[in-house]
Write a protein that holds these residues in place. Structure first.
Motif, PDB file in Angstrom:
ATOM      1  N   VAL A 162      35.292  -1.885  77.062  1.00 56.60           N
ATOM      2  CA  VAL A 162      34.287  -0.909  76.847  1.00 56.60           C
ATOM      3  C   VAL A 162      32.894  -1.203  76.702  1.00 56.60           C
ATOM      4  O   VAL A 162      31.993  -1.006  77.404  1.00 56.60           O
ATOM      5  CB  VAL A 162      34.762   0.283  75.673  1.00 56.60           C
ATOM      6  CG1 VAL A 162      33.713   1.057  75.656  1.00 56.60           C
ATOM      7  CG2 VAL A 162      36.229   0.784  75.976  1.00 56.60           C
ATOM      8  N   GLY A 163      32.823  -2.098  75.607  1.00 59.92           N
ATOM      9  CA  GLY A 163      31.504  -2.842  75.509  1.00 59.92           C
ATOM     10  C   GLY A 163      30.817  -3.610  76.500  1.00 59.92           C
ATOM     11  O   GLY A 163      29.850  -3.506  76.871  1.00 59.92           O
ATOM     12  N   VAL A 164      31.709  -4.468  77.010  1.00 57.17           N
ATOM     13  CA  VAL A 164      31.350  -5.377  78.129  1.00 57.17           C
ATOM     14  C   VAL A 164      30.833  -4.654  79.456  1.00 57.17           C
ATOM     15  O   VAL A 164      29.712  -4.973  80.173  1.00 57.17           O
ATOM     16  CB  VAL A 164      32.353  -6.445  78.527  1.00 57.17           C
ATOM     17  CG1 VAL A 164      32.173  -7.239  79.793  1.00 57.17           C
ATOM     18  CG2 VAL A 164      32.626  -7.573  77.528  1.00 57.17           C
ATOM     19  N   ASN A 165      31.724  -3.740  79.790  1.00 57.31           N
ATOM     20  CA  ASN A 165      31.305  -2.770  80.934  1.00 57.31           C
ATOM     21  C   ASN A 165      30.123  -1.918  80.737  1.00 57.31           C
ATOM     22  O   ASN A 165      29.187  -1.920  81.753  1.00 57.31           O
ATOM     23  CB  ASN A 165      32.371  -1.965  81.298  1.00 57.31           C
ATOM     24  CG  ASN A 165      33.483  -2.773  82.261  1.00 57.31           C
ATOM     25  OD1 ASN A 165      33.200  -3.571  82.985  1.00 57.31           O
ATOM     26  ND2 ASN A 165      34.722  -2.639  81.711  1.00 57.31           N
ATOM     27  N   ALA A 166      29.841  -1.326  79.536  1.00 55.25           N
ATOM     28  CA  ALA A 166      28.662  -0.742  79.246  1.00 55.25           C
ATOM     29  C   ALA A 166      27.490  -1.773  79.246  1.00 55.25           C
ATOM     30  O   ALA A 166      26.426  -1.350  79.822  1.00 55.25           O
ATOM     31  CB  ALA A 166      28.733   0.030  77.521  1.00 55.25           C
ATOM     32  N   ALA A 167      27.625  -2.926  78.741  1.00 53.09           N
ATOM     33  CA  ALA A 167      26.566  -3.710  78.872  1.00 53.09           C
ATOM     34  C   ALA A 167      26.070  -4.181  80.380  1.00 53.09           C
ATOM     35  O   ALA A 167      24.748  -4.112  80.607  1.00 53.09           O
ATOM     36  CB  ALA A 167      26.824  -5.035  77.914  1.00 53.09           C
ATOM     37  N   LYS A 168      27.028  -4.327  81.024  1.00 49.10           N
ATOM     38  CA  LYS A 168      26.932  -4.808  82.464  1.00 49.10           C
ATOM     39  C   LYS A 168      26.220  -3.559  83.012  1.00 49.10           C
ATOM     40  O   LYS A 168      25.391  -3.842  83.824  1.00 49.10           O
ATOM     41  CB  LYS A 168      28.097  -5.217  82.942  1.00 49.10           C
ATOM     42  CG  LYS A 168      28.792  -6.613  82.627  1.00 49.10           C
ATOM     43  CD  LYS A 168      29.616  -7.074  83.534  1.00 49.10           C
ATOM     44  CE  LYS A 168      31.097  -6.408  83.664  1.00 49.10           C
ATOM     45  NZ  LYS A 168      31.984  -7.279  84.278  1.00 49.10           N
ATOM     46  N   ALA A 169      26.629  -2.425  82.948  1.00 50.96           N
ATOM     47  CA  ALA A 169      26.000  -1.195  83.568  1.00 50.96           C
ATOM     48  C   ALA A 169      24.735  -1.035  83.268  1.00 50.96           C
ATOM     49  O   ALA A 169      23.726  -0.718  84.033  1.00 50.96           O
ATOM     50  CB  ALA A 169      26.819  -0.139  83.237  1.00 50.96           C
ATOM     51  N   ILE A 170      24.294  -1.319  82.160  1.00 50.94           N
ATOM     52  CA  ILE A 170      22.956  -0.966  81.554  1.00 50.94           C
ATOM     53  C   ILE A 170      22.118  -2.081  81.984  1.00 50.94           C
ATOM     54  O   ILE A 170      20.872  -2.138  82.487  1.00 50.94           O
ATOM     55  CB  ILE A 170      22.896  -1.271  80.020  1.00 50.94           C
ATOM     56  CG1 ILE A 170      23.678   0.378  79.530  1.00 50.94           C
ATOM     57  CG2 ILE A 170      21.457  -1.025  79.569  1.00 50.94           C
ATOM     58  CD1 ILE A 170      23.633   0.424  78.026  1.00 50.94           C
ATOM     59  N   ALA A 171      22.651  -3.530  82.146  1.00 51.70           N
ATOM     60  CA  ALA A 171      21.811  -4.555  82.612  1.00 51.70           C
ATOM     61  C   ALA A 171      21.701  -4.438  83.999  1.00 51.70           C
ATOM     62  O   ALA A 171      20.469  -4.715  84.348  1.00 51.70           O
ATOM     63  CB  ALA A 171      22.684  -5.732  82.278  1.00 51.70           C
ATOM     64  N   LEU A 172      22.537  -3.743  84.791  1.00 49.05           N
ATOM     65  CA  LEU A 172      22.127  -3.833  86.191  1.00 49.05           C
ATOM     66  C   LEU A 172      21.205  -2.566  86.381  1.00 49.05           C
ATOM     67  O   LEU A 172      20.358  -2.942  87.181  1.00 49.05           O
ATOM     68  CB  LEU A 172      23.481  -3.488  86.776  1.00 49.05           C
ATOM     69  CG  LEU A 172      23.662  -3.303  88.280  1.00 49.05           C
ATOM     70  CD1 LEU A 172      23.343  -4.771  89.131  1.00 49.05           C
ATOM     71  CD2 LEU A 172      25.290  -2.873  88.791  1.00 49.05           C
ATOM     72  N   ALA A 173      21.284  -1.207  85.898  1.00 46.09           N
ATOM     73  CA  ALA A 173      20.462  -0.329  85.910  1.00 46.09           C
ATOM     74  C   ALA A 173      19.029  -0.668  85.554  1.00 46.09           C
ATOM     75  O   ALA A 173      18.214  -0.289  86.198  1.00 46.09           O
ATOM     76  CB  ALA A 173      21.109   0.825  85.276  1.00 46.09           C
ATOM     77  N   LYS A 174      18.894  -1.566  84.320  1.00 49.18           N
ATOM     78  CA  LYS A 174      17.716  -1.736  83.828  1.00 49.18           C
ATOM     79  C   LYS A 174      16.971  -3.248  84.131  1.00 49.18           C
ATOM     80  O   LYS A 174      16.136  -3.606  83.699  1.00 49.18           O
ATOM     81  CB  LYS A 174      17.635  -1.519  82.344  1.00 49.18           C
ATOM     82  CG  LYS A 174      18.358  -0.142  81.750  1.00 49.18           C
ATOM     83  CD  LYS A 174      17.291   1.254  82.048  1.00 49.18           C
ATOM     84  CE  LYS A 174      17.831   2.195  81.577  1.00 49.18           C
ATOM     85  NZ  LYS A 174      17.298   3.425  82.181  1.00 49.18           N
ATOM     86  N   LYS A 175      17.908  -3.870  85.089  1.00 46.22           N
ATOM     87  CA  LYS A 175      17.473  -5.243  85.353  1.00 46.22           C
ATOM     88  C   LYS A 175      17.085  -6.007  84.229  1.00 46.22           C
ATOM     89  O   LYS A 175      16.047  -6.677  84.136  1.00 46.22           O
ATOM     90  CB  LYS A 175      16.339  -5.021  86.311  1.00 46.22           C
ATOM     91  CG  LYS A 175      16.450  -4.379  87.448  1.00 46.22           C
ATOM     92  CD  LYS A 175      15.323  -4.382  88.642  1.00 46.22           C
ATOM     93  CE  LYS A 175      15.623  -3.756  89.948  1.00 46.22           C
ATOM     94  NZ  LYS A 175      16.054  -2.539  89.823  1.00 46.22           N
ATOM     95  N   LEU A 176      18.013  -6.237  83.254  1.00 41.14           N
ATOM     96  CA  LEU A 176      18.091  -6.952  82.103  1.00 41.14           C
ATOM     97  C   LEU A 176      18.941  -7.915  82.316  1.00 41.14           C
ATOM     98  O   LEU A 176      20.053  -7.918  82.842  1.00 41.14           O
ATOM     99  CB  LEU A 176      18.444  -6.071  80.751  1.00 41.14           C
ATOM    100  CG  LEU A 176      17.300  -5.052  80.422  1.00 41.14           C
ATOM    101  CD1 LEU A 176      17.950  -4.040  79.519  1.00 41.14           C
ATOM    102  CD2 LEU A 176      15.981  -5.681  79.940  1.00 41.14           C
TER     103      LEU A 176
END
Ligand code: KG4
Ligand code: ZN
Length: 350
Positions: free
Chosen positions: A94-108
């Motif tokens: 749950v944490g890893v997928n949330a982090a990846k999704a946000i990183a992708l969306a916000k270019k982080l």
């Protein structure tokens, strides 16, 4: 690179959904922890399937709350650090997928963090304090103290009891580990035997206040080794409780709690101090939920020949500020992860 780097930490390895914003690996700007303790308490321990479903419900609100409390926008975040192991697979996902999704969306930038290393990095947060050492003539209040390498790290949590030599950032060598139950796990099982509820560490510590460590329980010294073993102690407690019908006598329950706590602390302190005497280390760093135990920190305070650092209790137990602190040092050395980052439930340290 900006002078002040802000890292968003995300932690979901076990039963806490947590997010935090930390500046320069040290200053906590926000730190949100949604605990599932009440949900799991009715089962007497963590139910993995229930834990991952709760993480799913809590992860976005918890991250949003960390951002709101930090009073910053996504443009102010420089990178995301997320725990990718060890832990429960469904929870970590749950944490890893949330982090990846946000990183992708916000270019982080994103970096995967080892949960055990993160526990150690709780000592790099500015709220971690140096225990004043009476052996060195220090006194008074705890004072903030920078970590000096090489140092000796005792990680004592619900899943691990590791003694680790840390030579520098990201440089770990495991000296010892538990051969069976982790120290926190032993506290949890002992509390169950004594009918004291979950989580066991705080319950045993509380019950022990009105008891005396007068009951005879074994200590597994495992000579010439820095390994630990707590399952024999737990079994001995069970036999003692049956033999002396302790549950029928509340003052004896308190004595049993105090005796058990003393036995665990005796071994953890003695083995760590022995390692500190044998190695050229400058500091001892305590971490993990069991490091919140007052008898443990008091005993280190009384017997360590070198300074001892310990985070405050809320940073000993699982949180995301420690993950962000660890991630900050990853980013400093350009240690980033790709979107392929996957969970590693059996990840170890050193
Ligand atoms: O580090 P943590 O929050 O989670 C893991 O990574 O496992 O540690 C949780 C463990 C539990 O087993 C809990 O009983 C123990 O830490 N614990 C304590 C205390 N507070 C939490 N053990 C002894 N004394 C405490 N005050
Ligand atoms: Zn932990």
């Amino acid at each position: 690179m900006k002078t002040k780097m802000k890292t968003l930490g995300i932690e979901t390895s076990c039963d806490e959904t947590a997010a935090a914003v930390v500046e320069d690996g040290s200053k906590i700007i926000s730190n949100i922890v949604a605990s599932q303790i009440d949900i799991h308490a009715r089962y007497g321990g963590i139910v993995p399937e229930v834990a991952s479903r709760q993480h799913l419900l809590a992860i976005i609100p918890v991250i949003n709350e960390a951002m709101v409390e930090a009073e910053i926008s996504w443009q102010d975040i420089d990178g995301i650090a997320v725990t990718y192991g060890p832990g429960l697979a469904g929870s970590l996902l749950v944490g890893v997928n949330a982090a990846k999704a946000i990183a992708l969306a916000k270019k982080l930038l994103i970096t995967g963090v080892n949960h055990l290393e993160a526990h150690i990095y709780a000592n790099f947060l500015s709220e971690a304090k140096n225990l004043p050492s009476p052996l060195k003539g220090e006194g008074g209040e705890r004072v903030s103290c920078r970590v000096s390498f090489p140092c000796l790290c005792l990680i004592v949590s619900g899943g691990h009891s590791d003694l680790v030599l840390m030579r520098g950032h990201g440089q770990f060598e495991k000296l010892g580990r538990t051969l069976d139950d982790a120290a926190g796990e032993a506290f949890d099982k002992a509390a169950r035997i004594l009918g004291l509820g979950y989580p066991g560490g705080p319950a045993i510590e509380q019950a022990a206040i009105s008891g005396k460590p007068c009951l005879s329980l074994p200590r597994a010294w495992l000579k010439n080794s820095y390994d630990f073993s707590f399952s024999g102690l737990k079994t001995a407690l069970w036999h003692l409780v049956q033999r002396e019908e302790i549950l029928a006598n509340p003052p004896r329950v308190a004595d049993a709690a105090a005796s058990f706590q003393c036995a665990v602390v005796d071994v953890l302190v003695a083995k760590t101090i022995e390692a500190a005497n044998n190695l050229p280390v400058k500091q001892i760093l305590l971490s993990g939920g069991v490091a919140a135990n007052k008898l443990l920190t008091q005993r280190f305070l009384n017997s360590s020949p070198i300074p001892v650092l310990v985070p405050p209790p809320h940073l000993c137990t699982d949180n995301a500020a420690m993950v962000a602190a660890c991630g900050y040092y990853h980013f400093q050395t350009k240690q980033t992860s790709s979107y392929d980052l996957d969970v590693v439930p059996s990840l170890s340290i050193g």
